[in-house]
Design an enzyme around this catalytic site. Structure first.
Site, mmCIF file in Angstrom:
data_model
loop_
_atom_site.group_PDB
_atom_site.id
_atom_site.type_symbol
_atom_site.label_atom_id
_atom_site.label_comp_id
_atom_site.label_asym_id
_atom_site.label_seq_id
_atom_site.Cartn_x
_atom_site.Cartn_y
_atom_site.Cartn_z
ATOM 1 N N PRO A 74 0.828 -1.188 0.000
ATOM 2 C CA PRO A 74 0.000 0.000 0.000
ATOM 3 C C PRO A 74 0.871 1.251 0.000
ATOM 4 O O PRO A 74 1.897 1.294 0.667
ATOM 5 C CB PRO A 74 -0.776 -0.104 1.304
ATOM 6 N N GLU A 75 0.428 2.205 -0.743
ATOM 7 C CA GLU A 75 1.079 3.509 -0.734
ATOM 8 C C GLU A 75 0.170 4.455 0.050
ATOM 9 O O GLU A 75 -0.824 4.012 0.633
ATOM 10 C CB GLU A 75 1.296 3.990 -2.169
#
Length: 271
Positions: free
Chosen positions: A2-3
């Site tokens: 995840p960013e």
DNA sequence: AGTGCGGCCTGTCCGC
DNA sequence: TGCGGACAGGCCGCAC
């Protein structure tokens, strides 16, 4: 995995279920993560109240009345809200059980994620103290990127993914932002004009905000707190679109390995 | 100081 | 169908 948009989506998703609730139990099923999960977590957290959840870059910071729990989702991590007695699946490593019968469950197949406990101010924690500015704050500007990049030879894509400069931009959104700003990902950071950096700063904010609105991007593992997927994948302009027509000029999207990471760009639009 | 790489893990996919 | 290898959203720590 995840960013920033996926981490922010997670933060917004879980907070309403557990804010101001007290911990009744912690279940540790697997403590071998990027760093060992403190075995003392159950005693440390029992009875504490979750005041709120912050985010710094890709870290979530759970502020309790007597300290803070710092969590990173790594490449494959996700957090879900489940009911007590929901049987754990493979790779469900940690549960935080709250008094209102809500369970926050940390799932992470690759175990690149981590959990840390601190009783100092969380920003003083060694992992947080060294990270760069928040992309969605006023700190991110063309001037900032221009100044920080002088004399740097690294590819601009690596430069904006450097978490000590800018926190939260990973491979997907770096590719997308460079496309929007019409900058070639392999161009040395130090040879980009102030004007281009102004475009880039704008593009980074635009792409991150748009992704948050769609609940993030689900490529493989990412799920929201209720198990549903993020919808930004449909909006990606270059990422994972090799040999497909550029949405602006129809030239085929090219790939390039930059700093060991797959990079996607339009050879005509991005200079 | 800045740069580039190895390594940490599991899962999936592709070619043979 | 099995197997090896490449690859995947991150990032620290090290050698140069």
């Amino acid at each position: 995995m995840p960013e920033l948009p996926e981490v922010e989506t997670t933060r917004r998703g879980i907070e309403p279920y557990i804010k101001n609730k007290h911990i009744t139990a912690i279940i540790l099923r697997e403590t071998r993560m990027r760093w060992p999960v403190p075995e003392s977590l159950p005693e440390l957290l029992k009875g504490q109240r979750l005041v709120h959840i912050d985010r710094r870059g890709k870290y979530l910071i759970f502020i309790f009345n007597q300290g803070a729990l710092i969590l990173h989702l790594g490449m494959s991590g996700s957090l879900r809200i489940v009911k007590p007695n929901t049987p754990p699946r493979k790779h469900d490593h940690v549960d935080l059980v709250f008094a209102n019968e809500q369970v926050l469950r940390f799932h992470d197949p690759r175990r690149f994620g981590s959990l840390h406990w601190t009783e100092q101010h969380p920003q003083q924690h060694p992992l947080l103290a060294v990270i760069g500015i928040e992309p969605l704050s006023a700190d991110l500007s063309g001037d900032f990127l221009h100044e920080k990049s002088r004399k740097r030879k690294v590819a601009v894509k690596n430069f904006i993914m450097n978490s000590r400069i800018l926190a939260g931009v990973g491979n997907i959104y770096a590719n997308e932002a460079l496309f929007l700003a019409r900058i070639h990902p392999n161009k040395p950071a130090g040879r980009i004009s102030l004007n281009q950096y102004k475009q880039l700063a704008k593009a980074i904010k635009q792409i991150l905000r748009a992704a948050i609105r769609q609940g993030g991007t689900t490529l493989r593992d990412f799920v929201r707190e209720d198990g549903t997927r993020g919808y930004f994948r449909q909006k990606l302009r270059v990422y994972e679109r090799p040999n497909l027509p550029c949405r602006r000029c129809t030239t085929l999207i090219k790939t390039l390995l930059i700093g060991q990471r797959s990079s996607y760009f339009c050879p005509l639009c991005q200079k």
